[in-house]
Design an enzyme around this catalytic site. Structure first.
Site, PDB file in Angstrom:
ATOM      1  N   GLU A   1     -32.147  63.465  48.957  1.00 29.82           N
ATOM      2  CA  GLU A   1     -32.997  63.230  50.122  1.00 29.82           C
ATOM      3  C   GLU A   1     -33.701  64.502  50.584  1.00 29.82           C
ATOM      4  O   GLU A   1     -33.178  65.608  50.427  1.00 29.82           O
ATOM      5  CB  GLU A   1     -32.204  62.631  51.274  1.00 29.82           C
ATOM      6  CG  GLU A   1     -31.256  63.577  51.966  1.00 29.82           C
ATOM      7  CD  GLU A   1     -30.642  62.939  53.199  1.00 29.82           C
ATOM      8  OE1 GLU A   1     -31.264  63.020  54.269  1.00 29.82           O
ATOM      9  OE2 GLU A   1     -29.547  62.379  53.065  1.00 29.82           O
TER      10      GLU A   1
ATOM     11  N   ARG B   1     -34.750  66.904  62.818  1.00 33.99           N
ATOM     12  CA  ARG B   1     -35.305  66.462  61.535  1.00 33.99           C
ATOM     13  C   ARG B   1     -36.082  65.162  61.634  1.00 33.99           C
ATOM     14  O   ARG B   1     -36.813  64.804  60.727  1.00 33.99           O
ATOM     15  CB  ARG B   1     -34.183  66.269  60.505  1.00 33.99           C
ATOM     16  CG  ARG B   1     -33.577  67.557  60.026  1.00 33.99           C
ATOM     17  CD  ARG B   1     -32.411  67.308  59.088  1.00 33.99           C
ATOM     18  NE  ARG B   1     -32.851  66.722  57.837  1.00 33.99           N
ATOM     19  CZ  ARG B   1     -32.077  65.974  57.072  1.00 33.99           C
ATOM     20  NH1 ARG B   1     -30.845  65.685  57.428  1.00 33.99           N
ATOM     21  NH2 ARG B   1     -32.532  65.492  55.933  1.00 33.99           N
TER      22      ARG B   1
ATOM     23  N   ARG C   1     -37.824  60.388  55.748  1.00 34.84           N
ATOM     24  CA  ARG C   1     -37.260  61.018  54.543  1.00 34.84           C
ATOM     25  C   ARG C   1     -37.961  60.495  53.294  1.00 34.84           C
ATOM     26  O   ARG C   1     -38.436  59.367  53.252  1.00 34.84           O
ATOM     27  CB  ARG C   1     -35.774  60.695  54.383  1.00 34.84           C
ATOM     28  CG  ARG C   1     -34.886  61.019  55.533  1.00 34.84           C
ATOM     29  CD  ARG C   1     -34.573  62.509  55.640  1.00 34.84           C
ATOM     30  NE  ARG C   1     -33.601  62.731  56.683  1.00 34.84           N
ATOM     31  CZ  ARG C   1     -33.894  62.867  57.966  1.00 34.84           C
ATOM     32  NH1 ARG C   1     -35.136  62.787  58.364  1.00 34.84           N
ATOM     33  NH2 ARG C   1     -32.944  63.067  58.856  1.00 34.84           N
TER      34      ARG C   1
ATOM     35  N   HIS D   1     -34.925  56.096  59.284  1.00 32.50           N
ATOM     36  CA  HIS D   1     -33.607  56.667  58.971  1.00 32.50           C
ATOM     37  C   HIS D   1     -32.744  55.723  58.156  1.00 32.50           C
ATOM     38  O   HIS D   1     -31.642  55.329  58.548  1.00 32.50           O
ATOM     39  CB  HIS D   1     -32.886  57.093  60.251  1.00 32.50           C
ATOM     40  CG  HIS D   1     -31.880  58.171  60.000  1.00 32.50           C
ATOM     41  ND1 HIS D   1     -30.534  57.908  59.959  1.00 32.50           N
ATOM     42  CD2 HIS D   1     -32.017  59.492  59.768  1.00 32.50           C
ATOM     43  CE1 HIS D   1     -29.879  59.025  59.719  1.00 32.50           C
ATOM     44  NE2 HIS D   1     -30.764  60.004  59.588  1.00 32.50           N
TER      45      HIS D   1
END
Length: 137
Positions: free
Chosen positions: A94, A105, A109, A126
């Protein structure tokens, strides 16, 4: 009698380090980034429309092997949610896609599959959902 100045200087330095000074914010160097293009949405070689512009920076870092802005980038993604095809542990990795204005963050992703990557997935929630995409080099 001892001077208090060295203790004051030490206290100021300790406070500055706790607050993150001198903080170095990672900003990808676009001048050395390898161009990354994707198939599926853009016949012109552009990335799929569902990817945010910051994904280009993340993909360039993945192609170069880093350096990555977060210590978690590049770690094995366990696919505990079972949203991606079942593969042996270590297949998925990831990487963070920057979220402008986020203080952490964020939730975006890119997950790669294989070494070197043969599969690419994007999530902006997420790991609740993923969208697969392919790259052309």
């Amino acid at each position: 009698m001892r001077s208090w100045k060295p203790l004051l200087a030490l206290a100021i330095l300790a406070i500055a380090l706790v607050w993150g000074w001198p903080a170095q914010r990672f900003v990808p160097d676009r001048s050395t980034a390898a161009p990354v293009t994707a198939a599926r949405d853009g016949a012109d070689g552009s990335l799929p429309a569902f990817l945010p512009p910051e994904a280009r920076d993340t993909l360039a870092l993945v192609a170069r092997g880093g350096p990555f802005p977060y210590r978690q980038d590049g770690v094995v993604f366990g696919n505990y949610e079972g949203q991606l095809p079942r593969e042996p542990r270590g297949y998925y990795h990831e990487y963070t896609v920057e979220t402008p204005g986020a203080r952490n963050r964020g939730t975006r992703r890119i997950i790669t599959g294989g070494t070197p990557p043969a599969a690419y997935y994007y999530t902006d929630d997420h790991y609740r959902s993923f969208r697969r995409f392919t790259l052309h080099r």
